[in-house]
Motif scaffolding. Sequence first.
Motif, PDB file in Angstrom:
ATOM      1  N   HIS A 108       0.840  -1.193   0.000  1.00  0.00           N
ATOM      2  CA  HIS A 108       0.000   0.000   0.000  1.00  0.00           C
ATOM      3  C   HIS A 108       0.884   1.255   0.000  1.00  0.00           C
ATOM      4  O   HIS A 108       2.024   1.222   0.477  1.00  0.00           O
ATOM      5  CB  HIS A 108      -0.892  -0.025   1.247  1.00  0.00           C
ATOM      6  CG  HIS A 108      -1.828   1.122   1.368  1.00  0.00           C
ATOM      7  ND1 HIS A 108      -1.502   2.273   2.073  1.00  0.00           N
ATOM      8  CD2 HIS A 108      -3.082   1.324   0.887  1.00  0.00           C
ATOM      9  CE1 HIS A 108      -2.517   3.118   2.027  1.00  0.00           C
ATOM     10  NE2 HIS A 108      -3.485   2.570   1.305  1.00  0.00           N
ATOM     11  N   PRO A 109       0.397   2.392  -0.547  1.00  0.00           N
ATOM     12  CA  PRO A 109       1.204   3.612  -0.545  1.00  0.00           C
ATOM     13  C   PRO A 109       1.738   4.021   0.819  1.00  0.00           C
ATOM     14  O   PRO A 109       2.769   4.715   0.901  1.00  0.00           O
ATOM     15  CB  PRO A 109       0.234   4.667  -1.105  1.00  0.00           C
ATOM     16  CG  PRO A 109      -0.664   3.889  -2.011  1.00  0.00           C
ATOM     17  CD  PRO A 109      -0.855   2.564  -1.332  1.00  0.00           C
ATOM     18  N   PRO A 154      -4.293   5.326  -6.321  1.00  0.00           N
ATOM     19  CA  PRO A 154      -3.084   6.137  -6.162  1.00  0.00           C
ATOM     20  C   PRO A 154      -3.011   6.898  -4.843  1.00  0.00           C
ATOM     21  O   PRO A 154      -1.917   7.081  -4.294  1.00  0.00           O
ATOM     22  CB  PRO A 154      -3.155   7.096  -7.352  1.00  0.00           C
ATOM     23  CG  PRO A 154      -3.959   6.370  -8.376  1.00  0.00           C
ATOM     24  CD  PRO A 154      -4.969   5.588  -7.603  1.00  0.00           C
ATOM     25  N   ASP A 155      -4.154   7.337  -4.320  1.00  0.00           N
ATOM     26  CA  ASP A 155      -4.141   8.092  -3.068  1.00  0.00           C
ATOM     27  C   ASP A 155      -4.223   7.201  -1.839  1.00  0.00           C
ATOM     28  O   ASP A 155      -4.193   7.693  -0.703  1.00  0.00           O
ATOM     29  CB  ASP A 155      -5.281   9.116  -3.038  1.00  0.00           C
ATOM     30  CG  ASP A 155      -6.669   8.482  -3.108  1.00  0.00           C
ATOM     31  OD1 ASP A 155      -6.767   7.228  -3.139  1.00  0.00           O
ATOM     32  OD2 ASP A 155      -7.662   9.243  -3.146  1.00  0.00           O
ATOM     33  N   GLY A 156      -4.326   5.875  -2.049  1.00  0.00           N
ATOM     34  CA  GLY A 156      -4.354   4.933  -0.934  1.00  0.00           C
ATOM     35  C   GLY A 156      -5.681   4.840  -0.210  1.00  0.00           C
ATOM     36  O   GLY A 156      -5.795   4.125   0.790  1.00  0.00           O
ATOM     37  N   GLY A 206      -5.658   5.687 -11.756  1.00  0.00           N
ATOM     38  CA  GLY A 206      -6.623   4.895 -11.004  1.00  0.00           C
ATOM     39  C   GLY A 206      -7.220   3.742 -11.767  1.00  0.00           C
ATOM     40  O   GLY A 206      -8.114   3.054 -11.250  1.00  0.00           O
ATOM     41  N   LEU A 207      -6.751   3.499 -13.008  1.00  0.00           N
ATOM     42  CA  LEU A 207      -7.269   2.376 -13.786  1.00  0.00           C
ATOM     43  C   LEU A 207      -6.684   1.071 -13.266  1.00  0.00           C
ATOM     44  O   LEU A 207      -5.514   0.998 -12.882  1.00  0.00           O
ATOM     45  CB  LEU A 207      -6.929   2.541 -15.263  1.00  0.00           C
ATOM     46  CG  LEU A 207      -7.439   3.818 -15.940  1.00  0.00           C
ATOM     47  CD1 LEU A 207      -7.039   3.828 -17.410  1.00  0.00           C
ATOM     48  CD2 LEU A 207      -8.949   3.947 -15.784  1.00  0.00           C
ATOM     49  N   GLU A 286       6.307   1.205  -7.188  1.00  0.00           N
ATOM     50  CA  GLU A 286       5.867   0.451  -6.021  1.00  0.00           C
ATOM     51  C   GLU A 286       6.441   1.091  -4.749  1.00  0.00           C
ATOM     52  O   GLU A 286       7.632   1.417  -4.689  1.00  0.00           O
ATOM     53  CB  GLU A 286       6.337  -1.000  -6.116  1.00  0.00           C
ATOM     54  CG  GLU A 286       5.633  -1.802  -7.199  1.00  0.00           C
ATOM     55  CD  GLU A 286       4.167  -2.077  -6.863  1.00  0.00           C
ATOM     56  OE1 GLU A 286       3.785  -2.026  -5.665  1.00  0.00           O
ATOM     57  OE2 GLU A 286       3.386  -2.304  -7.802  1.00  0.00           O
ATOM     58  N   PRO A 287       5.623   1.288  -3.723  1.00  0.00           N
ATOM     59  CA  PRO A 287       6.131   1.853  -2.465  1.00  0.00           C
ATOM     60  C   PRO A 287       7.044   0.854  -1.742  1.00  0.00           C
ATOM     61  O   PRO A 287       6.966  -0.359  -1.962  1.00  0.00           O
ATOM     62  CB  PRO A 287       4.858   2.109  -1.651  1.00  0.00           C
ATOM     63  CG  PRO A 287       3.714   1.927  -2.590  1.00  0.00           C
ATOM     64  CD  PRO A 287       4.184   1.018  -3.665  1.00  0.00           C
TER      65      PRO A 287
END
Length: 294
Positions: A108-109, A154-156, A206-207, A286-287
């Motif tokens: 996760h971000p 993208p924003d988690g 976000g796709l 990737e985070p």
Amino acid sequence: MEEVPTTVLCGERCHLGEGPTYDAATDTAWWFDILERRLFEARLDTGRTTIHSLDVMGSALGRIDAHRQLLVADDGLYIREPADGRMSLYHPLEADNSATRSNDARVHPSGTFWIGTMGRQAEQGLGAIYALHRGELSRLYEHITIPNAICFSPDGAVGYFADTRENALFRVDLDAATGLPRGAPAALITRRGDGGIDGAVVDADGLIWNARWGGGCIDVYSPQGEHLRSLRVPARQASCPAFIGQDLSRLLVTSAWQGMAEEAKRADPDRGRTFVLDVAARGRPEPDVKLAMD
């Protein structure tokens, strides 16, 4: 079915190719052959691929920092040092249950690592999804048969996961700061027909890019669940995608020959190989996994 420029990144056939990820700092792609206990390392700058034999059945990994990875395996989470391949157990994972193994996972971000487990023979409801948050492992969901498609907006603030046996992709609201659920999951996509929902990744817009096991393609969905595209993959059992390259515009896709009869193998000459699709995507890096509070 849409055709895009496609190349073979690695011609070595994976019995069950899974868990691809990309380290932009070293321009290196990583993925696993779960059933054969192999870890693939592909240096994109040189074109060299190295295959590492493992003592455990690995399925996914995340980067901790420049010197360490967190490798997900059938009995636990291991810290691995890429420089020499040394591994040390960090946290057990269903180590007391020999009937299960790890499967799909993604970071996760926030740095929280979501990890799926399943029965070694895909027994009904034997799997689960866990979250490793700042060193603490908690079980989020139970009674899952084949956990897949773990990925995040993208924003988690949104998480996704699938049960391939049910052929359903679920959406759940998350605390963006922790990567932990804030509500109950709800079905976003339910497939009918050819192929099952397997691994997935979300791009910068976000796709959702989802591998269709048995369908030989990558399906692209909007965050609302609208089907936008289907891109052909040269192997019928496409298993999981990851964005690669310095601009993250290309898509690495793993595949498998698991469970194929001889006739099916002959009809699928590129089975188990690992591909790169030139999709001109706006991918995301990737985070890193965070093991403790900063």
